[in-house]
Each structure stands twice: as C-alpha cells, then as structure tokens.
Design an enzyme around this catalytic site. Structure first.
Site, PDB file in Angstrom:
ATOM      1  N   ARG A 163       0.836  -1.227   0.000  1.00 40.36           N
ATOM      2  CA  ARG A 163       0.000   0.000   0.000  1.00 40.36           C
ATOM      3  C   ARG A 163       0.866   1.271   0.000  1.00 40.36           C
ATOM      4  O   ARG A 163       0.562   2.242   0.673  1.00 40.36           O
ATOM      5  CB  ARG A 163      -0.936   0.044   1.213  1.00 40.36           C
ATOM      6  CG  ARG A 163      -1.992  -1.001   1.258  1.00 40.36           C
ATOM      7  CD  ARG A 163      -2.929  -1.004   0.052  1.00 40.36           C
ATOM      8  NE  ARG A 163      -3.673  -2.227   0.070  1.00 40.36           N
ATOM      9  CZ  ARG A 163      -3.193  -3.372  -0.436  1.00 40.36           C
ATOM     10  NH1 ARG A 163      -2.025  -3.420  -1.046  1.00 40.36           N
ATOM     11  NH2 ARG A 163      -3.892  -4.472  -0.357  1.00 40.36           N
ATOM     12  N   SER A 244     -10.811  -0.170   3.453  1.00 44.73           N
ATOM     13  CA  SER A 244     -10.116  -0.344   4.740  1.00 44.73           C
ATOM     14  C   SER A 244      -9.587   0.995   5.234  1.00 44.73           C
ATOM     15  O   SER A 244      -8.960   1.731   4.477  1.00 44.73           O
ATOM     16  CB  SER A 244      -8.937  -1.310   4.579  1.00 44.73           C
ATOM     17  OG  SER A 244      -9.419  -2.570   4.208  1.00 44.73           O
ATOM     18  N   GLU A 341      -5.129   4.339   6.136  1.00 45.30           N
ATOM     19  CA  GLU A 341      -4.914   4.050   4.713  1.00 45.30           C
ATOM     20  C   GLU A 341      -5.377   5.200   3.809  1.00 45.30           C
ATOM     21  O   GLU A 341      -4.680   5.554   2.859  1.00 45.30           O
ATOM     22  CB  GLU A 341      -5.625   2.748   4.317  1.00 45.30           C
ATOM     23  CG  GLU A 341      -5.321   2.372   2.886  1.00 45.30           C
ATOM     24  CD  GLU A 341      -6.041   1.138   2.378  1.00 45.30           C
ATOM     25  OE1 GLU A 341      -5.925   0.075   3.017  1.00 45.30           O
ATOM     26  OE2 GLU A 341      -6.699   1.243   1.334  1.00 45.30           O
TER      27      GLU A 341
HETATM   28  C1  LIG Z   1     -15.774  -0.189  -0.892  1.00 48.10           C
HETATM   29  C2  LIG Z   1     -14.283   0.044  -1.101  1.00 48.10           C
HETATM   30  C3  LIG Z   1     -13.420  -1.029  -1.243  1.00 48.10           C
HETATM   31  C4  LIG Z   1     -12.050  -0.840  -1.459  1.00 48.10           C
HETATM   32  N1  LIG Z   1     -11.232  -1.917  -1.579  1.00 48.10           N
HETATM   33  C5  LIG Z   1      -9.904  -1.753  -1.795  1.00 48.10           C
HETATM   34  C6  LIG Z   1      -9.030  -2.892  -1.949  1.00 48.10           C
HETATM   35  O1  LIG Z   1      -9.461  -4.037  -1.919  1.00 48.10           O
HETATM   36  N2  LIG Z   1      -7.711  -2.661  -2.132  1.00 48.10           N
HETATM   37  C7  LIG Z   1      -7.189  -1.398  -2.213  1.00 48.10           C
HETATM   38  O2  LIG Z   1      -5.974  -1.270  -2.404  1.00 48.10           O
HETATM   39  N3  LIG Z   1      -7.983  -0.304  -2.075  1.00 48.10           N
HETATM   40  C8  LIG Z   1      -9.326  -0.452  -1.873  1.00 48.10           C
HETATM   41  N4  LIG Z   1     -10.140   0.649  -1.712  1.00 48.10           N
HETATM   42  C9  LIG Z   1      -9.550   1.989  -1.737  1.00 48.10           C
HETATM   43  C10 LIG Z   1      -9.628   2.691  -3.123  1.00 48.10           C
HETATM   44  O3  LIG Z   1     -10.669   2.170  -3.905  1.00 48.10           O
HETATM   45  C11 LIG Z   1      -8.338   2.596  -3.912  1.00 48.10           C
HETATM   46  O4  LIG Z   1      -7.269   3.130  -3.169  1.00 48.10           O
HETATM   47  C12 LIG Z   1      -8.429   3.326  -5.250  1.00 48.10           C
HETATM   48  O5  LIG Z   1      -7.276   3.085  -6.027  1.00 48.10           O
HETATM   49  C13 LIG Z   1      -8.612   4.832  -5.111  1.00 48.10           C
HETATM   50  O6  LIG Z   1      -8.924   5.333  -6.400  1.00 48.10           O
HETATM   51  P1  LIG Z   1      -9.638   6.709  -6.616  1.00 48.10           P
HETATM   52  O7  LIG Z   1      -9.606   6.989  -8.081  1.00 48.10           O
HETATM   53  O8  LIG Z   1     -10.989   6.684  -6.002  1.00 48.10           O
HETATM   54  O9  LIG Z   1      -8.675   7.708  -5.853  1.00 48.10           O
HETATM   55  P2  LIG Z   1      -9.054   8.988  -4.972  1.00 48.10           P
HETATM   56  O10 LIG Z   1      -9.735   8.528  -3.733  1.00 48.10           O
HETATM   57  O11 LIG Z   1      -9.765   9.987  -5.791  1.00 48.10           O
HETATM   58  O12 LIG Z   1      -7.610   9.531  -4.612  1.00 48.10           O
HETATM   59  C14 LIG Z   1      -6.773   8.821  -3.722  1.00 48.10           C
HETATM   60  C15 LIG Z   1      -5.386   9.481  -3.723  1.00 48.10           C
HETATM   61  O13 LIG Z   1      -4.790   9.322  -5.007  1.00 48.10           O
HETATM   62  C16 LIG Z   1      -4.497  10.587  -5.581  1.00 48.10           C
HETATM   63  N5  LIG Z   1      -4.782  10.486  -7.021  1.00 48.10           N
HETATM   64  C17 LIG Z   1      -5.905   9.968  -7.588  1.00 48.10           C
HETATM   65  N6  LIG Z   1      -5.780  10.013  -8.932  1.00 48.10           N
HETATM   66  C18 LIG Z   1      -4.570  10.566  -9.195  1.00 48.10           C
HETATM   67  C19 LIG Z   1      -3.856  10.879 -10.397  1.00 48.10           C
HETATM   68  N7  LIG Z   1      -4.356  10.630 -11.604  1.00 48.10           N
HETATM   69  N8  LIG Z   1      -2.626  11.451 -10.285  1.00 48.10           N
HETATM   70  C20 LIG Z   1      -2.099  11.712  -9.082  1.00 48.10           C
HETATM   71  N9  LIG Z   1      -2.719  11.437  -7.910  1.00 48.10           N
HETATM   72  C21 LIG Z   1      -3.939  10.865  -7.974  1.00 48.10           C
HETATM   73  C22 LIG Z   1      -5.390  11.600  -4.888  1.00 48.10           C
HETATM   74  O14 LIG Z   1      -4.818  12.886  -4.899  1.00 48.10           O
HETATM   75  C23 LIG Z   1      -5.427  11.006  -3.489  1.00 48.10           C
HETATM   76  O15 LIG Z   1      -4.275  11.374  -2.801  1.00 48.10           O
HETATM   77  C24 LIG Z   1     -11.531   0.482  -1.514  1.00 48.10           C
HETATM   78  C25 LIG Z   1     -12.396   1.574  -1.371  1.00 48.10           C
HETATM   79  C26 LIG Z   1     -13.759   1.362  -1.169  1.00 48.10           C
HETATM   80  C27 LIG Z   1     -14.687   2.538  -1.034  1.00 48.10           C
END
Ligand SMILES: Cc1cc2nc3c(=O)[nH]c(=O)nc-3n(C[C@H](O)[C@H](O)[C@H](O)COP(=O)(O)OP(=O)(O)OC[C@H]3O[C@@H](n4cnc5c(N)ncnc54)[C@H](O)[C@@H]3O)c2cc1C
Length: 351
Positions: A163, A244, A341
């Site tokens: 992570r 998480s 996280e």
């Molecule tokens: C129901 C649920 C289940 C999940 N299960 C998992 C799992 O099994 N495993 C896991 O690892 N995670 C899990 N997650 C967490 C999450 O889905 C992941 O971390 C996912 O990759 C976040 O993507 P996002 O586009 O929503 O990022 P955001 O939440 O929009 O952003 C997260 C971070 O990334 C940065 N960011 C986003 N896009 C960019 C970009 N293009 N360039 C630079 N920085 C960027 C943002 O600035 C921020 O700091 C879960 C979340 C939920 C709600």
C-alpha cells in the site's frame, strides 16, 4: 471547466466533505495543464481527485482547486508474448479489469470490484486477494505539477511496497498521473494465491485457463467482496466508506517480541512478509473492543467488515474521532499504532 463552491461529498464514496472553492474536471492534457497553471497563478493549493474512494475531505471543504482527472483512453498492444495495456488515468479501474478478463488477459482479475480510477492504482499499489498492481505495472506516465513536463517511471522507479509508492511517499502531491501501462499475460492461467478465494472457488477445483477461467475468478472475487460490502454500492450503508481505514501493521523482530508479550494467551493470525510480520489490523481492532457494527454518533464500523469505517450520516470530524478512539484503544491494548490508509485532505494530525 472551472467551477466554484462544488460540494465534495458527492464526489466521494464515503459521502463526506464540504465545498471545494474551485473545482475543475479535466478531460484533456491541455485542460490539466491549464488548470494547474491557473492555480499556480492564483497561489492556490491543488488536490488531485480520481474516483474519491480513498480520500476524506474536511467538513470545511478545500480552500483551493480540486482537479478531477477525467482523461479517457485505452490501448492494447502485443509485445514479446505479453499484452501491454495503456489506460488513461480517468478510466474506471473495475471497468478495465472486466475488459481485460473479457480479452483473456491474466494479471489483474483478483483486483475486480475495487472502486476508483486507473490513475490512483499506483498511488497506494492497490491490492486484494493475492494480487497487487505492482506485479503488472510496466510504466507510469505523469506530469510534474510544478514544471508541467511529462515524466515516465519504470516499475522499479515507482518505489512500490505494501500500500505504498513514491507517489504516496517522498513524491506525495508532486505529480499528476496521466496513464498507467500494465503488462498482462494472454490466455494465462489465473494465479490463485489467497486461501479464502481458493476455498470459495472450491479447493482443488480445476479452473483451466483463458477467458472462462479468468471470468470465474473475477466473479468469485466480486461475490466475496459483495459479502463484505467491499464493492461500492450507494444503496448499501455499509459501503459508505473508503474501504479499509487502517493498514495491516508490519512488525520488525523487536516489535514482534513486544507484541507477543502482550498477548496473554491470544493467538493472532500472523503472516510473514518481505518487510516484516504482518498482523491483521481487523484482528487488533476487534480484540481491542471495537466489533463490527460499532457506532459512535454519526460514524461507525461496517456491520460486515471491521476495517471499514462508515459514514452513518455524520461528519468527517466524527469519523476521524472514531478513528482516533480505535487507534488509542489498539495502542493501549497491544502497543501498536495503526496507520490510516486513506488520504486525509487537508492533512489531519493523527498522533
Ligand atoms: C468499498 C471500497 C473497497 C475498497 N477496496 C480496496 C481494496 O481491496 N484494495 C485497495 O488497495 N484499495 C481499496 N479501496 C480503496 C480505493 O478504492 C483505492 O485506493 C483506489 O485506487 C482509489 O482510487 P480513486 O480513483 O478513487 O482515488 P481517490 O480517492 O480519488 O484519490 C486517492 C489518492 O490518489 C491521488 N490520485 C488519484 N488520482 C490521481 C492521479 N491521476 N494522479 C495523481 N494522484 C492521484 C489523490 O490525490 C489522493 O491522494 C476500496 C475503497 C472502497 C470505497
């Protein structure tokens, strides 16, 4: 493209956060560069946003520019027996997994159902059910947010760990990721490493290889995730989370000895990992008196997953107070400080 006073809660899976003073949804690299230049000229901080599934905005909102990445595009190319998949940062991650499985490409099928966009997957080296994106990422393309120059990193240059990556660590908020390139195996055999997934598929079951086998694995992962509300569904109150909330602690040798001294007969599941011994954060939380379904005002613990803190109609402040209460409980009981996280914006001092 530029909007003002956009409420952030609807842009997040946990449905929390006040307004962004400025908000720009950028569909091209030119729009991204324009928005970044504009924010620099206005001396405003910038928060990059993907699908909002791992981010927690303050109740007051964000007094700068929130730049939502909406870059789309998908290319497939064969290279030395593998298939290179170049996905723009704004593509849906789960949509990409489904498309790769449909094409019979192996390597990310166990990562089905994770919400969010492609561009965020390298940030925390997204992982689940025995796979991590670091195992398939060939290259990450981005823009330096200061100079606006393009940058490319090889897998080895991304600093991936559990992570973690350079984008969440030393280079936090320095780059905007524009495209991620994954190297997948055509007609490969699904690799089932995770015991729970193996059991669900039927111990010893012969899956074969290719599209049908990959589809079976993807479906099994989705079923397991739905059972824990780990697939985002706005109708499911247990899914109003960021996934998480705490990382599984990795203990060095000395820390493990100190931890064992506090167990008093308890037998936690322990997993050896390259970086140390992994202790499930869910076990620590439950043993410290915070069961599934625990509620504290407008915040709570999911009824189906101990690590998912859920918004029960409350505020970011209430959620972070509950997180602090849990961290203090685990620290007092086991001497371990849990790390968060999700990304908390603006930074909230947690210790
Ligand atoms: C129901 C649920 C289940 C999940 N299960 C998992 C799992 O099994 N495993 C896991 O690892 N995670 C899990 N997650 C967490 C999450 O889905 C992941 O971390 C996912 O990759 C976040 O993507 P996002 O586009 O929503 O990022 P955001 O939440 O929009 O952003 C997260 C971070 O990334 C940065 N960011 C986003 N896009 C960019 C970009 N293009 N360039 C630079 N920085 C960027 C943002 O600035 C921020 O700091 C879960 C979340 C939920 C709600």
């Amino acid at each position: 493209m530029l909007q003002t006073d956009q409420l952030l809660a609807p842009h997040t899976t946990i449905q929390l956060g006040g307004p962004a003073r400025h908000f720009a949804a950028c569909r091209t690299l030119e729009e991204v560069r324009y928005a970044l230049r504009w924010a620099t000229a206005q001396k405003l901080p910038v928060q990059v946003l993907g699908g909002g599934s791992n981010v927690l905005f303050d109740d007051e909102g964000f007094a700068g520019l929130v730049l939502k990445v909406e870059l789309f595009g998908l290319r497939f190319a064969e290279q030395e027996g593998a298939v290179l998949v170049a996905a723009a940062a704004g593509q849906s991650w789960d949509g990409l997994v489904a498309e790769c499985v449909r094409r019979g490409l192996t390597g990310i099928e166990c990562l089905a159902g994770i919400p969010g966009l492609v561009g965020a997957t390298p940030i925390q080296n997204v992982g689940a059910y025995g796979q991590e994106v670091k195992d398939t990422i060939a290259a990450v393309h981005g823009l330096d947010r200061g100079t606006l120059e393009p940058v490319v990193w090889t897998n080895a240059q991304c600093g991936f760990a559990y992570r973690q990556s350079r984008f969440k660590g030393v280079d936090k908020d320095r780059y905007l990721i524009t495209e991620v390139c994954y190297r997948l195996e055509p007609e490969g055999v699904p690799k089932i490493r995770y015991p729970e997934l193996r059991r669900h598929l039927g111990e010893g079951a012969e899956l074969g290889q290719g599209q049908a086998a990959l589809a079976a694995v993807r479906e099994a992962v989705l079923q397991l995730r739905r059972g824990k509300s780990m697939v985002y569904n706005p109708q499911d109150p247990d899914a109003r989370s960021v996934g998480s909330f705490f990382l599984n602690p990795l203990l060095g040798e000395g820390e493990l000895v100190a931890f064992r001294d506090r167990l008093g007969g308890l037998q936690p599941p322990l997993f050896p990992a390259p970086e140390g011994t992994k202790v499930p954060a869910a076990w620590l939380v439950e043993q410290s008196g915070f069961p599934k379904g625990f509620r504290r005002g407008g915040a709570g613990i999911s009824g189906k997953h101990t690590l998912a803190l859920v918004n029960c109609g409350g505020t970011t402040r209430q959620l972070l107070e509950l997180a602090e209460e849990i961290r203090a409980g685990v620290r007092a009981r086991f001497g371990i400080t849990l790390e968060l996280e999700p990304v908390v914006v603006p930074w909230f001092p947690t210790s």
